[in-house]
Write a protein that holds these residues in place. Sequence first.
Motif, PDB file in Angstrom:
ATOM      1  N   ASP A  87       0.918  -1.252  -0.195  1.00 42.90           N
ATOM      2  CA  ASP A  87      -0.009   0.255   0.401  1.00 42.90           C
ATOM      3  C   ASP A  87       0.413   1.297  -0.379  1.00 42.90           C
ATOM      4  OD1 ASP A  87      -2.711  -1.714   0.473  1.00 42.90           O
ATOM      5  OD2 ASP A  87      -2.037  -1.675   2.060  1.00 42.90           O
ATOM      6  N   PHE A  88       1.372   1.357   0.735  1.00 43.60           N
ATOM      7  CA  PHE A  88       2.943   2.570   0.879  1.00 43.60           C
ATOM      8  C   PHE A  88       3.587   2.994  -0.294  1.00 43.60           C
ATOM      9  CE2 PHE A  88       6.892   3.954   1.775  1.00 43.60           C
ATOM     10  CZ  PHE A  88       6.680   5.439   1.946  1.00 43.60           C
ATOM     11  N   PHE A  89       4.184   1.815  -1.260  1.00 45.33           N
ATOM     12  CA  PHE A  89       4.319   2.010  -2.432  1.00 45.33           C
ATOM     13  C   PHE A  89       3.731   2.814  -4.100  1.00 45.33           C
ATOM     14  CE2 PHE A  89       8.083  -1.100  -0.317  1.00 45.33           C
ATOM     15  CZ  PHE A  89       9.003   0.215  -0.645  1.00 45.33           C
ATOM     16  N   GLU A  90       2.335   1.882  -3.667  1.00 45.16           N
ATOM     17  CA  GLU A  90       1.474   2.290  -4.243  1.00 45.16           C
ATOM     18  C   GLU A  90       0.990   3.526  -4.445  1.00 45.16           C
ATOM     19  OE1 GLU A  90      -3.524   1.450  -5.263  1.00 45.16           O
ATOM     20  OE2 GLU A  90      -2.278  -0.393  -4.229  1.00 45.16           O
ATOM     21  N   GLY A  91       1.091   3.905  -3.045  1.00 45.88           N
ATOM     22  CA  GLY A  91       0.678   5.329  -3.075  1.00 45.88           C
ATOM     23  C   GLY A  91       1.438   6.228  -3.105  1.00 45.88           C
ATOM     24  N   LEU A  92       3.041   5.977  -2.452  1.00 46.80           N
ATOM     25  CA  LEU A  92       3.559   6.997  -2.911  1.00 46.80           C
ATOM     26  C   LEU A  92       3.705   7.116  -4.850  1.00 46.80           C
ATOM     27  CD1 LEU A  92       7.358   6.643  -0.815  1.00 46.80           C
ATOM     28  CD2 LEU A  92       5.121   8.614  -0.751  1.00 46.80           C
ATOM     29  N   HIS A 136       7.423   0.945  11.577  1.00 44.59           N
ATOM     30  CA  HIS A 136       7.588   1.859  12.699  1.00 44.59           C
ATOM     31  C   HIS A 136       7.177   3.678  12.298  1.00 44.59           C
ATOM     32  CE1 HIS A 136       6.041  -0.455  16.605  1.00 44.59           C
ATOM     33  NE2 HIS A 136       6.325  -1.164  15.868  1.00 44.59           N
ATOM     34  N   GLY A 137       8.633   3.136  11.644  1.00 38.44           N
ATOM     35  CA  GLY A 137       9.710   4.614  11.544  1.00 38.44           C
ATOM     36  C   GLY A 137       8.370   5.021   9.419  1.00 38.44           C
ATOM     37  N   LEU A 138       8.315   3.711   8.655  1.00 36.85           N
ATOM     38  CA  LEU A 138       7.236   4.099   8.097  1.00 36.85           C
ATOM     39  C   LEU A 138       6.266   4.665   8.316  1.00 36.85           C
ATOM     40  CD1 LEU A 138       8.500   1.599   5.383  1.00 36.85           C
ATOM     41  CD2 LEU A 138       9.183   4.242   5.131  1.00 36.85           C
ATOM     42  N   LYS A 139       5.762   4.013   9.257  1.00 33.34           N
ATOM     43  CA  LYS A 139       4.419   4.369   9.908  1.00 33.34           C
ATOM     44  C   LYS A 139       3.919   5.379   9.904  1.00 33.34           C
ATOM     45  CE  LYS A 139      -0.356   4.064  11.963  1.00 33.34           C
ATOM     46  NZ  LYS A 139      -1.233   3.998  10.839  1.00 33.34           N
ATOM     47  N   LYS A 140       5.309   5.850  10.488  1.00 28.35           N
ATOM     48  CA  LYS A 140       4.664   7.323  11.430  1.00 28.35           C
ATOM     49  C   LYS A 140       4.916   8.406  10.241  1.00 28.35           C
ATOM     50  CE  LYS A 140       7.132   6.675  16.009  1.00 28.35           C
ATOM     51  NZ  LYS A 140       8.729   6.940  16.959  1.00 28.35           N
ATOM     52  N   LEU A 141       5.904   7.679   9.358  1.00 26.15           N
ATOM     53  CA  LEU A 141       5.843   8.932   8.139  1.00 26.15           C
ATOM     54  C   LEU A 141       4.889   9.068   7.502  1.00 26.15           C
ATOM     55  CD1 LEU A 141       7.553  10.572   5.036  1.00 26.15           C
ATOM     56  CD2 LEU A 141       8.362   8.593   4.624  1.00 26.15           C
ATOM     57  N   VAL A 142       3.920   7.895   7.633  1.00 29.00           N
ATOM     58  CA  VAL A 142       2.710   7.476   6.627  1.00 29.00           C
ATOM     59  C   VAL A 142       1.729   8.861   7.323  1.00 29.00           C
ATOM     60  CG1 VAL A 142       0.426   6.247   5.767  1.00 29.00           C
ATOM     61  CG2 VAL A 142       2.641   5.433   5.859  1.00 29.00           C
ATOM     62  N   ASN A 143       0.984   8.591   8.445  1.00 27.07           N
ATOM     63  CA  ASN A 143       0.811   9.409   9.558  1.00 27.07           C
ATOM     64  C   ASN A 143       1.008  10.621   9.387  1.00 27.07           C
ATOM     65  OD1 ASN A 143       0.202   6.970  11.026  1.00 27.07           O
ATOM     66  ND2 ASN A 143      -1.244   8.300  12.250  1.00 27.07           N
ATOM     67  N   VAL A 144       2.475  11.318   8.751  1.00 28.45           N
ATOM     68  CA  VAL A 144       2.457  12.736   8.038  1.00 28.45           C
ATOM     69  C   VAL A 144       1.735  12.917   6.960  1.00 28.45           C
ATOM     70  CG1 VAL A 144       4.842  14.124   8.158  1.00 28.45           C
ATOM     71  CG2 VAL A 144       5.348  12.704   9.771  1.00 28.45           C
ATOM     72  N   LEU A 183      -6.727   6.807  23.867  1.00 30.11           N
ATOM     73  CA  LEU A 183      -5.616   7.525  24.295  1.00 30.11           C
ATOM     74  C   LEU A 183      -6.163   8.363  22.485  1.00 30.11           C
ATOM     75  CD1 LEU A 183      -2.811   6.728  25.745  1.00 30.11           C
ATOM     76  CD2 LEU A 183      -4.733   7.713  27.101  1.00 30.11           C
ATOM     77  N   CYS A 184      -6.508   9.268  22.260  1.00 30.98           N
ATOM     78  CA  CYS A 184      -6.017   9.785  20.628  1.00 30.98           C
ATOM     79  C   CYS A 184      -5.228  10.728  20.478  1.00 30.98           C
ATOM     80  CB  CYS A 184      -7.367  10.819  20.752  1.00 30.98           C
ATOM     81  SG  CYS A 184      -9.067   9.594  21.186  1.00 30.98           S
ATOM     82  N   HIS A 185      -4.365  10.748  19.370  1.00 33.14           N
ATOM     83  CA  HIS A 185      -2.778  11.403  19.259  1.00 33.14           C
ATOM     84  C   HIS A 185      -3.487  12.847  18.330  1.00 33.14           C
ATOM     85  CE1 HIS A 185      -3.481  10.429  14.582  1.00 33.14           C
ATOM     86  NE2 HIS A 185      -3.350   9.355  15.236  1.00 33.14           N
ATOM     87  N   GLY A 186      -2.460  13.958  18.470  1.00 36.88           N
ATOM     88  CA  GLY A 186      -3.516  15.256  17.266  1.00 36.88           C
ATOM     89  C   GLY A 186      -2.379  14.834  16.034  1.00 36.88           C
ATOM     90  N   LEU A 187      -2.474  16.039  15.451  1.00 34.22           N
ATOM     91  CA  LEU A 187      -2.456  16.482  14.045  1.00 34.22           C
ATOM     92  C   LEU A 187      -0.874  16.118  13.659  1.00 34.22           C
ATOM     93  CD1 LEU A 187      -2.882  17.932  11.314  1.00 34.22           C
ATOM     94  CD2 LEU A 187      -1.697  19.987  12.590  1.00 34.22           C
ATOM     95  N   CYS A 188      -0.721  14.627  12.651  1.00 35.77           N
ATOM     96  CA  CYS A 188       0.569  14.610  12.135  1.00 35.77           C
ATOM     97  C   CYS A 188       1.212  13.676  12.890  1.00 35.77           C
ATOM     98  CB  CYS A 188       1.456  15.785  11.444  1.00 35.77           C
ATOM     99  SG  CYS A 188       0.933  16.514  10.285  1.00 35.77           S
ATOM    100  N   LEU A 189       0.549  12.987  13.751  1.00 38.75           N
ATOM    101  CA  LEU A 189       0.723  11.711  14.277  1.00 38.75           C
ATOM    102  C   LEU A 189       0.186  10.662  14.280  1.00 38.75           C
ATOM    103  CD1 LEU A 189       1.511  14.279  17.635  1.00 38.75           C
ATOM    104  CD2 LEU A 189       3.386  13.879  16.674  1.00 38.75           C
ATOM    105  N   SER A 190       0.513   9.776  14.964  1.00 40.04           N
ATOM    106  CA  SER A 190       0.596   8.668  14.801  1.00 40.04           C
ATOM    107  C   SER A 190       0.310   7.962  16.966  1.00 40.04           C
ATOM    108  CB  SER A 190       0.999   7.448  14.255  1.00 40.04           C
ATOM    109  OG  SER A 190       1.896   6.686  14.884  1.00 40.04           O
ATOM    110  N   TYR A 191      -0.632   6.760  16.004  1.00 39.54           N
ATOM    111  CA  TYR A 191      -0.791   5.883  17.830  1.00 39.54           C
ATOM    112  C   TYR A 191       0.869   5.838  18.244  1.00 39.54           C
ATOM    113  CZ  TYR A 191       0.594   1.239  16.721  1.00 39.54           C
ATOM    114  OH  TYR A 191       0.953  -0.560  16.280  1.00 39.54           O
TER     115      TYR A 191
END
Length: 502
Positions: A85-90, A172-180, A221-229
């Motif tokens: 999904d990540f590469f397809e979306g990119l 985890h690194g790519l997950k955080k990037l996707v949330n950004v 717990l609910c995170h904020g803008l551009c963040l993730s769980y």
Amino acid sequence: MTTPKTHTPDLPDATHDSYGSSFGNEGMFHYQPGVHPISKASMPLHGDLYEHISQLDALDMEELVRLLADDADETIKNKPLSLGDFFEGLAQLATMGVVEVTEIVESMHREIMLRPIGRFNKNNLNNWQGGITGRVYGLVRYIMLMVGNNLASGLRLYKNMATQTSSQPLSHGLKKLVNVFNGVMGDHLVNHSNSLAIPMVLYDADGNLRHEGLSGRIIILCHGLCLSYLSWHPEEENSLGAAISRSQPEATVLYLDYNTGRRISRSGHKFSKLLQSLVDNNPNISQIDIVGHSMGGLVARSALHYGKQDRLDWVKRVGNLITLGSPHHGALLERIGFMVQDIISKVPFASSLAHLGDMRSAGIIDLRHGSIRDADWQSLEGRNVLPQDFRHPTRLPTGVKTFFVASALIETHYDSKVTNLLGDSLVSVASALGEDDGEHNLFVPEGHKAVFYGVNHMGLIHSRRVREQVVEWLLDNGKSDYASRDRIHSYPQSLSLQTEDS
């Protein structure tokens, strides 16, 4: 109907077949559910292409996108993104960047050509689209969309044909990037059916989806803008979630993950439905508590508003709502960004650069005044919100114990307008505490408010002092009369904030 716009990138994915229109045999536009207006089967590649592009002007594209927004939500998978999904979306996102730049270049070209001869007006701007130059830009946009969609489709086909027994999850690194990505352009990702658009789901501390087998007290717990769980660092022993679990081992701590680029009210609707589904599937849940950081607190308030409005059962089980640095009355930086964009838009030959500001997500725009209701934006053209004084008041639900946390960069108590305005560098103290001179005041008792000095906006997630206060409120669970107490002021014990808040 408002004057139609020709910003085609705000349409859903051109190759996706779930958005609803097609060109008939006579070349006229006909609305048909399940067929997109720009499909490969109906769009010619030569002269007739210009005719069809010009016919798109007869539609109010913004209105079409609004009508289809709920359907777009349904196309998002309710499972975490995979590496495929990540590469397809990119692939699709890279092409969409070219389309956006083309749009800005065309806007600047129009202005440079028309303003010096006094023809930079509504009629001539509309005529521009029917001219040769406007059609060339339209052709470029269409070709780039088609190329990007074909590339994404190829990756999707490869992913589906792969012999892997299971999709490889994101690190985890790519997950955080996707949330950004989602925070910056999440609404665009949904409108284009981009696979990078993340679903709203609940995780446990181990990163597993949790929707069943739950009972007793649930704390979300609910995170904020551009963040993730992952921003809550659930796997670390000194995190907020771990501290809550240690103090209340019988409770279950869950982490909401969602697309922060969507309208806050849309996330509120979705969160409300998610919580109702959670209660329906787990009838033994006795209490729900919500802790929201920054935008997460606004999403929680929006969910409570719509849950109460729809008379959903989950609202009756909510015991505590705690927000950490949430901009209940708006965030200063978004207001400054809007002012800069407005100034640029009025400068001759530079106003087209204001389109750069339009690329930011609807979620960011909602932070301007803390808008959490559909009524704050639904009646407006484009991606905007009502002015601060005209937004709709949203009272806190009765029966829910609400606590507001604010922070200030200064380390000692200094009551001044500058301190209040600066706040935690992103949100003012008054906004985080829900204080307002008019009808938008949230009327939280003074004893339910806390100000932490020497803590910045992101520090609210990690601060030991904040962590201990949240745990105390949740552990007390309404037994003590905090409402009769004074406001809490917390100061660092030493000048070494890193040591004190570790």
